[in-house]
Design an enzyme around this catalytic site. Structure first.
Site, PDB file in Angstrom:
ATOM      1  N   LYS A 116      42.202  28.820  10.695  1.00  0.00           N
ATOM      2  CA  LYS A 116      43.465  29.538  11.101  1.00  0.00           C
ATOM      3  C   LYS A 116      44.614  29.470  10.700  1.00  0.00           C
ATOM      4  O   LYS A 116      45.472  30.571  10.497  1.00  0.00           O
ATOM      5  CB  LYS A 116      44.165  27.564  12.165  1.00  0.00           C
ATOM      6  CG  LYS A 116      43.182  27.676  13.279  1.00  0.00           C
ATOM      7  CD  LYS A 116      44.319  26.657  14.685  1.00  0.00           C
ATOM      8  CE  LYS A 116      43.403  26.278  15.698  1.00  0.00           C
ATOM      9  NZ  LYS A 116      43.136  26.345  16.745  1.00  0.00           N
ATOM     10  N   GLU A 200      52.692  23.861  12.697  1.00  0.00           N
ATOM     11  CA  GLU A 200      53.719  24.821  12.815  1.00  0.00           C
ATOM     12  C   GLU A 200      54.811  24.298  13.769  1.00  0.00           C
ATOM     13  O   GLU A 200      54.929  23.352  14.097  1.00  0.00           O
ATOM     14  CB  GLU A 200      52.681  25.684  14.075  1.00  0.00           C
ATOM     15  CG  GLU A 200      51.814  26.543  13.702  1.00  0.00           C
ATOM     16  CD  GLU A 200      50.950  26.876  14.756  1.00  0.00           C
ATOM     17  OE1 GLU A 200      50.363  27.610  14.652  1.00  0.00           O
ATOM     18  OE2 GLU A 200      51.546  26.327  16.015  1.00  0.00           O
ATOM     19  N   HIS A 235      45.771  20.231  26.028  1.00  0.00           N
ATOM     20  CA  HIS A 235      45.371  21.348  25.622  1.00  0.00           C
ATOM     21  C   HIS A 235      43.830  21.720  26.683  1.00  0.00           C
ATOM     22  O   HIS A 235      43.428  23.384  25.470  1.00  0.00           O
ATOM     23  CB  HIS A 235      45.402  21.437  23.790  1.00  0.00           C
ATOM     24  CG  HIS A 235      46.617  20.221  23.310  1.00  0.00           C
ATOM     25  ND1 HIS A 235      47.451  21.658  23.364  1.00  0.00           N
ATOM     26  CD2 HIS A 235      46.562  19.663  23.118  1.00  0.00           C
ATOM     27  CE1 HIS A 235      49.158  20.045  22.898  1.00  0.00           C
ATOM     28  NE2 HIS A 235      47.872  19.630  22.368  1.00  0.00           N
ATOM     29  N   ARG A 292      34.107  35.089  20.571  1.00  0.00           N
ATOM     30  CA  ARG A 292      32.699  35.293  21.955  1.00  0.00           C
ATOM     31  C   ARG A 292      33.557  35.240  23.271  1.00  0.00           C
ATOM     32  O   ARG A 292      34.679  35.544  23.175  1.00  0.00           O
ATOM     33  CB  ARG A 292      32.619  33.982  21.382  1.00  0.00           C
ATOM     34  CG  ARG A 292      33.829  32.755  22.075  1.00  0.00           C
ATOM     35  CD  ARG A 292      33.884  31.444  22.653  1.00  0.00           C
ATOM     36  NE  ARG A 292      34.211  30.350  22.172  1.00  0.00           N
ATOM     37  CZ  ARG A 292      35.787  29.987  22.722  1.00  0.00           C
ATOM     38  NH1 ARG A 292      35.532  31.323  23.786  1.00  0.00           N
ATOM     39  NH2 ARG A 292      36.861  28.943  22.924  1.00  0.00           N
TER      40      ARG A 292
HETATM   41  P1  ADP Z   1      42.402  24.824  19.766  1.00  0.00           P
HETATM   42  O1  ADP Z   1      41.784  26.351  18.994  1.00  0.00           O
HETATM   43  O2  ADP Z   1      41.826  23.554  19.228  1.00  0.00           O
HETATM   44  O3  ADP Z   1      42.083  24.881  21.345  1.00  0.00           O
HETATM   45  P2  ADP Z   1      45.084  26.593  19.595  1.00  0.00           P
HETATM   46  O4  ADP Z   1      45.635  26.544  18.408  1.00  0.00           O
HETATM   47  O5  ADP Z   1      44.219  27.521  20.743  1.00  0.00           O
HETATM   48  O6  ADP Z   1      44.243  25.033  19.335  1.00  0.00           O
HETATM   49  O7  ADP Z   1      45.894  25.523  20.676  1.00  0.00           O
HETATM   50  C1  ADP Z   1      45.420  25.072  22.021  1.00  0.00           C
HETATM   51  C2  ADP Z   1      46.701  25.103  22.883  1.00  0.00           C
HETATM   52  O8  ADP Z   1      47.693  23.898  21.826  1.00  0.00           O
HETATM   53  C3  ADP Z   1      47.240  26.280  22.833  1.00  0.00           C
HETATM   54  O9  ADP Z   1      47.067  26.785  24.447  1.00  0.00           O
HETATM   55  C4  ADP Z   1      48.388  25.376  23.451  1.00  0.00           C
HETATM   56  O10 ADP Z   1      48.137  25.154  24.701  1.00  0.00           O
HETATM   57  C5  ADP Z   1      48.845  24.172  22.341  1.00  0.00           C
HETATM   58  N1  ADP Z   1      49.853  24.627  20.898  1.00  0.00           N
HETATM   59  C6  ADP Z   1      49.354  25.189  19.815  1.00  0.00           C
HETATM   60  N2  ADP Z   1      49.769  25.678  19.410  1.00  0.00           N
HETATM   61  C7  ADP Z   1      51.380  25.317  19.782  1.00  0.00           C
HETATM   62  C8  ADP Z   1      52.422  25.269  19.084  1.00  0.00           C
HETATM   63  N3  ADP Z   1      52.588  25.931  18.004  1.00  0.00           N
HETATM   64  N4  ADP Z   1      53.649  24.721  20.163  1.00  0.00           N
HETATM   65  C9  ADP Z   1      53.595  24.464  21.029  1.00  0.00           C
HETATM   66  N5  ADP Z   1      52.214  24.440  22.098  1.00  0.00           N
HETATM   67  C10 ADP Z   1      50.726  24.407  21.013  1.00  0.00           C
END
Ligand code: ADP
Length: 520
Positions: A116, A200, A235, A292
């Protein structure tokens, strides 16, 4: 085009890929674990190879055995589906080194986007907005604290190697930082073997909107538009739709261009997804790229008319994309519900056992991408997703009504499922108005999930009561019962649970009433 492709997956996505192969005139080789010997994907394939015992670490994650199976059966390419080996750089490389084609991006593109923090650096270089935060792993809590103070609490700690919501911690105040950082690092280490964690800004109340991209190896990279995936629990996505109520044609173009810029910068080829958070002001922030095919790809297929899995195979065999960006616009509305073997009334506890009866919905605009059938045994070895129910209609309202109708047609006996939960979401006013964001479901879960589903007896009693009431009103007690689908002019059905009476609404059939009663 290839003549034979090995599908390195199981369940609904293995079947999805096998179907795409057959429609293209390509033979499909399945692989399976001992637990999946009688699974539908094994039967539908032209050949199948046993690769090991039930645990995925002994079977579906055994890259060397899978490559060997491909060589032995004469397959020219391997489609990894999603999950398992689909985003492992080493696997994509090993497939290529074995002289086979990996149906997905080049190993280098997986490497460039896999972490990431690396992806955030790439996004910044490609002028794609990211959530404020660091682009390097944190050294210690003092550094986290200094960064957090810059943009204020709450902040989100995230594993650089993260996926599936693991290694993520929301931190609401300074005092929680150090213990949360320790916990996130531990979880990241045990889940991904890498304890790098970065920070973040925690965006409050955004939507999760992602862009599907598709590129060929001749320099064309296109956006197939957005999917709205805000209905999430922990999530994890539960319901997805395309398009999104929050995305105007102008914003679709902007987000699409950002995703294409990112994918191009990453040297991407094949199908992939750029995930964004979209805030209430219409500002979007890049989260990550999934290298993917996504679980939710069918909603995009239905509104664009583009078969993403077939194009993955065509592009991997060297074909050129025949469409231009200007050819692609969403037509109508599509919604997907993930039907899982989880019990919403019991904190979404996984449910296991044999599916004694499965009735699959059908009719206009209904698509069922399933991996189970009557007789399937659902255990704890694999993901709890049984199937995806997807509908397509002219408008969002019509798609919601169609999904509701299709869910009512669905019967899964023998194990608990998320069916009734999805029905209640389709009936929810906020969902119907599109007033959703990523924290919406968690907030609404008590009212959407904790209504105990009716005991089977109550359900049967309600249906029996409806049929009896109907035949009594017609003054007949024939063995055949009323004609199916008849709308009685008037009538009342005693409620099986509290004795109150219910009358069918306009256009409603008795069976609908029975079902509604059974769901009360
Ligand atoms: P993973 O790869 O573990 O799925 P992601 O970065 O795709 O992690 O984030 C998964 C979910 O977490 C997102 O769809 C969102 O709902 C929440 N999320 C991620 N980053 C943030 C953020 N900075 N602020 C609020 N919610 C977040």
């Amino acid at each position: 085009m290839f003549s034979k492709v090995l599908v390195a997956n199981r369940g609904e996505i293995a079947l999805r890929v096998i179907r795409a192969c057959h429609e293209l005139g390509v033979k499909a080789v399945a692989v399976y674990s001992e637990a999946d010997a009688t699974a539908p994907h094994v039967r539908e394939a032209d050949e199948a190879v046993l690769i090991g015992p039930a645990p995925s670490s002994e079977s579906y994650l055994k890259g060397d055995r899978i490559i060997e199976a491909a060589k032995r059966t004469g397959a020219e390419a391997i489609h990894p589906g999603y999950g398992f080996l689909s985003e492992r750089e080493w696997f994509a490389r090993a497939v290529r080194d074995a002289g086979l084609v990996f149906v997905g991006p080049p190993a280098e593109a997986i490497a460039a986007t896999g972490s990431k923090t690396a992806a955030r650096q790439l996004a910044i270089a490609a002028k794609v907005p990211v959530v404020p935060g660091t682009t390097e792993a944190l050294r210690d809590a003092a550094e986290a604290s200094a960064v957090a103070k810059q943009f204020g609490f709450p902040v989100l700690l995230k594993a650089a190697a993260g996926g599936g919501g693991k290694g993520m911690r929301v931190v609401r105040e300074e005092s929680e930082l150090a213990p949360s950082l320790d916990a996130a690092r531990r979880e990241a280490k045990s889940s991904f073997g890498d304890d790098a964690v970065y920070v973040e800004k925690y965006v409050v109340g955004p939507r999760h909107v992602e862009i599907q991209v598709l590129g060929d190896s001749h320099g064309t990279m296109l956006s197939l538009g957005e999917r709205e995936c805000s209905v999430q629990r922990r999530h994890q996505k539960m319901i997805e739709e395309a398009p999104s109520v929050a995305v105007s044609p102008e914003l679709r173009r902007e987000m699409g261009e950002a995703a294409v810029r990112f994918a191009t910068a990453a040297g991407y080829v094949n199908a992939g997804t750029c995930e964004f958070l979209l805030d209430a002001e219409g500002k979007f922030y890049f989260l990550e790229m999934n290298t993917r095919v996504q679980v939710e790809h069918p909603v995009t297929e239905l509104v664009t008319g583009i078969d993403i899995v077939q194009w993955q195979l065509r592009v991997a065999s060297g074909a050129r994309l025949p469409f231009r960006q200007s050819d692609i616009a969403p037509d109508g509305w599509a919604i997907e519900c993930r039907i899982t073997s989880e019990d919403p009334a019991n904190g979404f506890l996984p449910s296991t056992g044999r599916i004694t009866h499965l009735r699959v919905p059908s009719g206009p605009g209904v698509r069922w991408d399933g991996g189970v059938e009557t007789g399937s045994v659902v255990g704890l070895f694999y993901d709890p997703m049984l199937a995806k129910l997807i509908v397509h209609a002219e408008t969002r309202d019509a798609a919601i009504a169609r999904m509701h109708r299709a869910l009512l047609e669905l019967t899964i006996d023998g194990i608990e499922s998320s069916r009734d939960f999805h029905l209640r979401v389709m009936e929810d006013g906020e969902f119907q108005r599109g007033e959703i964001e990523i924290q919406w479901l968690e907030r609404r879960l008590p009212s959407l999930a904790n209504v105990a589903p009716p005991a089977e007896g109550v359900r049967v009693a309600a249906i029996a009561a409806a049929l009896i009431a109907d035949s009594e009103r017609h003054g007949r007690r024939t063995a055949a019962g009323p004609a199916p689908g008849t709308v009685p002019p008037a009538g009342r059905m005693p409620n099986a649970t509290d004795g109150s009476v219910t009358t069918p609404g306009s256009g409603e059939r008795w069976l609908d009433v029975a079902r509604r009663e059974a769901l009360r």
